[in-house]
Enzyme design. Sequence first.
Site, PDB file in Angstrom:
ATOM      1  CG  ASP A  12      -0.341  -0.244   2.539  1.00 23.84           C
ATOM      2  OD1 ASP A  12       0.754  -0.828   2.589  1.00 23.84           O
ATOM      3  OD2 ASP A  12      -0.935   0.142   3.563  1.00 23.84           O
ATOM      4  CD  GLU A  16       2.980  -1.111   7.678  1.00 25.78           C
ATOM      5  OE1 GLU A  16       3.146  -1.098   8.902  1.00 25.78           O
ATOM      6  OE2 GLU A  16       3.048  -0.074   6.980  1.00 25.78           O
ATOM      7  CD  GLU A  17       2.060   3.182   5.664  1.00 24.50           C
ATOM      8  OE1 GLU A  17       1.955   3.542   6.850  1.00 24.50           O
ATOM      9  OE2 GLU A  17       3.130   3.186   5.034  1.00 24.50           O
TER      10      GLU A  17
HETATM   11 ZN   LIG Z   1       4.558   3.763   6.580  1.00 21.70          ZN
HETATM   12 ZN   LIG Z   2       6.068   1.229   5.628  1.00 20.60          ZN
END
Ligand SMILES: [Zn+2]
Ligand SMILES: [Zn+2]
Length: 470
Positions: A120, A187-188
Amino acid sequence: MNSTYATDRLALAAAQTARLSSCTMKLGLVVVLTVLCPYTFAQSVNQKEVEAVYPDAYALYLNLHQSPELSGHETQTAGKLAGRLRSLGYDVTEHVGGEGVVAIMKNGAGPTVMLRTELDALPVEEKTGLPYASKVHTKDDSGRDVSAMHACGHDLHISSLVGTASVMAHSKDTWHGTLILIGQPAEETITGAKKMIEDGLLTGFPKPDVAVALHTSNEFPAGKVGVLSGYRYANADSVRITIFGKGGHASAPHTTIDPVVIGARTVLALQSITSREIKPGEAAVVTVGYFHAGTKNNIIPDQAELGLTVRSYKPEIRKQVLDAITRIAKAESLAGGAVREPLIEHYESTDAVYNDPALSQRLVPILESALGKQNVATAEPIMGSEDFSYFIAQGIPSFFYGLGGANAQRYDQAKAAGQSMPSNHSSLFAPDAQPALRTGITSEVAVLRNLLNGSAEDLRQNLAKTAGAR
Ligand SMILES: [Zn+2]
Ligand SMILES: [Zn+2]
């Protein structure tokens, strides 16, 4: 296999034969050699192998950088990754926990090792001025128009993983076992790893004996990696505190219970947790990131809301801090005469990223021999967070290392001037992609070849030695 590859493979085979013969001469017996030198085949990374895959990996980087997708919406990115891995001979499954990609290459008996990249990008407007800067505009989950940018370097991680996947697929005589490559979405928002696990990543596919990941930043210049044994990223907890007062006219405070005053006292009292309650030397952060109350200057509101970010490394410190927050919030509300106990919501959390000490000890010399001793630095623990911790929490010993991203010249200039370079998530974050990508591929191949060697049992025993030391 293209012709460049054939030449490279010959060169690598020749190098291995040379090492084999010198070892054989010393030990006399090839049988003895295979027992005493189990990693003979595994430790070298021929730079020609990296160069052979580099142009495609860099082209992919440029493409990804110009087509960032926000967390949970990585459809095109996942498709590009899946397509490339499939064409390299990996057995690819898409849509694991949303846009997650799982690619497996089985190559005989041996350990199972997982390498992860995130997919992402972020809602940031790129201001780097690079010729390949992102110009993408999209909508976020709340429907707002936002720009999108790979401001955390995940495009570098994806292209590095694809380059690595290619080297590994073309050199199956240098490793054995099962290689699992995953493209993790979101992930963010620290939701992607959890969703992939919930969707069967560790049950529907071979369970990894070890997991590996890297992350780029300007902590080091490109060309270097940073390694840290033990805690690398922190436990992250989000806490929301709602304070219940009694609103009224601002000119008649005696008829109200002012939640702004209770909130203000709470903010200050919370700061005494790290300064007065946590043992000096232990790491913890309590930040009140927002304080929302009221609409107008002549109204005392009914409620106030505090939003906290809490960070720690050790589980016992995490518990101590969270317990103290609850105690203080309740006590301040009681002291201020609030109409009822505050509502304390623990609404988001992720565990610390802990690097297995035995794994770090084993892999540092491998990285030093692949990159040069001067290019393997000691990283520092960071109070940031990473949802790679979900894999570690499933009992998978892990190795998460830093990939230098800073342009070496600018890094030196900034250091000399006592300044820091733009951090991850900055609109100016611009990794020096070419050397960083080469280092990413070289280091990943070196690490994977070392781990995908010997038996799974040997690897587990090697790591078990330090289990419990945490
Ligand atoms: Zn990040
Ligand atoms: Zn990252």
